[in-house]
Design an enzyme around this catalytic site. Structure first.
Site, mmCIF file in Angstrom:
data_model
loop_
_atom_site.group_PDB
_atom_site.id
_atom_site.type_symbol
_atom_site.label_atom_id
_atom_site.label_comp_id
_atom_site.label_asym_id
_atom_site.label_seq_id
_atom_site.Cartn_x
_atom_site.Cartn_y
_atom_site.Cartn_z
ATOM 1 N N GLU A 103 -8.877 -17.541 1.222
ATOM 2 C CA GLU A 103 -9.864 -18.120 0.299
ATOM 3 C C GLU A 103 -10.990 -18.739 1.114
ATOM 4 O OE1 GLU A 103 -8.004 -21.383 -1.865
ATOM 5 O OE2 GLU A 103 -6.819 -21.879 -0.098
ATOM 6 N N ARG A 112 -3.199 -29.169 -12.910
ATOM 7 C CA ARG A 112 -3.122 -28.885 -11.462
ATOM 8 C C ARG A 112 -2.959 -30.176 -10.658
ATOM 9 N NH1 ARG A 112 -7.780 -25.349 -8.805
ATOM 10 N NH2 ARG A 112 -8.908 -27.322 -9.019
ATOM 11 N N LYS A 150 -3.661 -29.407 -4.171
ATOM 12 C CA LYS A 150 -5.023 -29.792 -3.787
ATOM 13 C C LYS A 150 -4.947 -31.208 -3.233
ATOM 14 C CE LYS A 150 -9.647 -29.248 -5.829
ATOM 15 N NZ LYS A 150 -10.223 -28.608 -4.660
ATOM 16 N N TYR A 168 -6.304 -34.558 -5.455
ATOM 17 C CA TYR A 168 -7.574 -34.761 -6.145
ATOM 18 C C TYR A 168 -7.933 -33.536 -6.976
ATOM 19 C CZ TYR A 168 -10.225 -31.651 -3.055
ATOM 20 O OH TYR A 168 -10.707 -30.549 -2.404
HETATM 21 N N1 PDD Z 1 -12.774 -26.968 -4.466
HETATM 22 N N2 PDD Z 1 -9.910 -23.067 -2.948
HETATM 23 C C1 PDD Z 1 -10.047 -24.290 -2.391
HETATM 24 C C2 PDD Z 1 -9.440 -24.543 -1.047
HETATM 25 C C3 PDD Z 1 -10.761 -25.309 -3.075
HETATM 26 O O1 PDD Z 1 -10.886 -26.531 -2.540
HETATM 27 C C4 PDD Z 1 -11.331 -25.017 -4.343
HETATM 28 C C5 PDD Z 1 -12.075 -26.041 -5.151
HETATM 29 C C6 PDD Z 1 -11.167 -23.737 -4.881
HETATM 30 C C7 PDD Z 1 -11.721 -23.360 -6.239
HETATM 31 O O2 PDD Z 1 -11.012 -24.007 -7.266
HETATM 32 P P1 PDD Z 1 -11.673 -24.372 -8.673
HETATM 33 O O3 PDD Z 1 -12.197 -23.128 -9.236
HETATM 34 O O4 PDD Z 1 -10.542 -24.942 -9.452
HETATM 35 O O5 PDD Z 1 -12.770 -25.387 -8.422
HETATM 36 C C8 PDD Z 1 -10.432 -22.786 -4.160
HETATM 37 C C9 PDD Z 1 -13.401 -28.065 -5.168
HETATM 38 C C10 PDD Z 1 -14.469 -27.646 -6.084
HETATM 39 C C11 PDD Z 1 -13.854 -29.047 -4.131
HETATM 40 O O6 PDD Z 1 -13.034 -29.385 -3.313
HETATM 41 O O7 PDD Z 1 -14.990 -29.457 -4.161
#
Ligand code: PDD
Length: 298
Positions: free
Chosen positions: A197, A52, A164, A33
């Site tokens: 993270e 991605r 993801k 997703y």
């Molecule tokens: N989450 N690390 C993880 C484990 C994440 O699920 C996310 C994003 C990020 C930040 O990635 P980005 O800057 O591309 O949003 C880092 C999304 C926003 C979510 O699951 O809601």
């Protein structure tokens, strides 16, 4: 504006947006997703998100129902159909008002019950569009509390953190632990005790004017926001280091912040029971957020 779901090309109301209990996304988290947001009604960094998504699908050998062009077209169509006024939220940060949250989900599909991916016959594509509800203005002004949780990031030998995927139990339990400790975001360590993270964010520290964040080799998602922030920090002439961090590095940092699509750059002003730096959002964090605001303004 209303919440609208694109279920395999059909636009349906949330109450009609139902998937099979045999879908592997539901049964096993066997899906990939993306979360995307709009500025001025237009998706931000869409190409990076779709790239991605393709990367994530490749990492788990999932063939998505839609290719990137189709996904882009379906996102546009769903956004257009969901257009409309909404009640203004007086608490919302100005840059989040009237914007959209877009979640694109590709599952391996349904099939006979069983772990073997070859049983999947019907890959499913979904786009959910809803009003964006980012952190309130107060969270940016005051910062938020985070906690380093006991739940460890899953071994990278078992799970590829650069993909993801819909398999989120570790993150669910991490958030549960953080919330029980009064924190907004959970920060996860790996088995060796290094910082990785947040549960749904990347983490940055500022120490003696240097901007520090764990490298991709730490086993993290390559955040789209993280990449924008690294670019902006370098362009601003700030010293940037992608470097392994220990909890002590976060505890002794002058500033901390997290990044994600929905949050942009959000200051972290408490870590566990302690204040971070002055206890207020720091100057480097504010400077980077100002640069981000400019980059995202359309
Ligand atoms: N989450 N690390 C993880 C484990 C994440 O699920 C996310 C994003 C990020 C930040 O990635 P980005 O800057 O591309 O949003 C880092 C999304 C926003 C979510 O699951 O809601």
């Amino acid at each position: 504006m209303r919440t609208l779901v694109n279920l395999d090309g059909s636009l349906v109301a949330p109450s009609e947006a139902k998937v099979s209990v045999f879908d592997r996304g539901f049964l096993y988290g066997d899906s990939v997703y993306e979360v995307i947001r709009t500025y001025g009604g237009r998706p931000f960094e869409l190409r990076a998100h779709l790239d991605r998504l393709a990367h994530s699908a490749g990492r788990i050998a999932l063939t998505p129902r839609w290719d990137a062009d189709r996904a882009r077209a379906e996102i546009d169509r769903t956004l257009a159909a969901a257009r409309g006024a909404e009640a203004p939220d007086p608490e919302a940060a100005p840059w989040n008002r009237g914007e959209r949250y877009i979640r694109v989900v590709m599952t391996r599909g349904a099939g006979e019950i069983g772990l073997d991916p070859a049983l999947a016959v019907d890959p499913l594509a979904i786009v959910i569009v809803q009003p964006l509800s980012g952190p309130p203005a107060r969270a940016y002004a005051e910062g938020v509390p985070a906690a380093i949780v006991g739940v460890r990031r899953a071994s990278t030998k078992a799970v590829d953190p650069s993909a993801k995927t819909g398999a989120h139990l570790t993150h669910v339990l991490a958030v549960r632990e953080a919330r029980a400790a009064g924190a907004y975001e959970a920060l996860l360590l790996d088995d060796a005790g290094f910082v990785t993270e947040g549960s749904s964010s990347n983490v940055f520290a500022v120490s003696a004017g240097r901007v520090l964040t764990p490298p991709l080799a730490a086993g993290i998602l390559e955040g789209v926001t993280r990449a924008v922030v690294l670019r902006l920090a370098r362009a601003a002439g700030l010293p940037v280091e992608e470097v392994a961090l220990r909890p002590l590095d976060l505890e002794t940092a002058d500033e901390l912040f997290i990044t994600s699509t929905v949050r942009e750059i959000l200051p972290v002003t408490r870590l566990g029971d302690s204040r971070v730096g002055s206890g207020r959002p720091g100057p480097v964090t504010l400077r980077l957020h100002a640069a981000f605001r400019e980059a995202a303004t359309v």
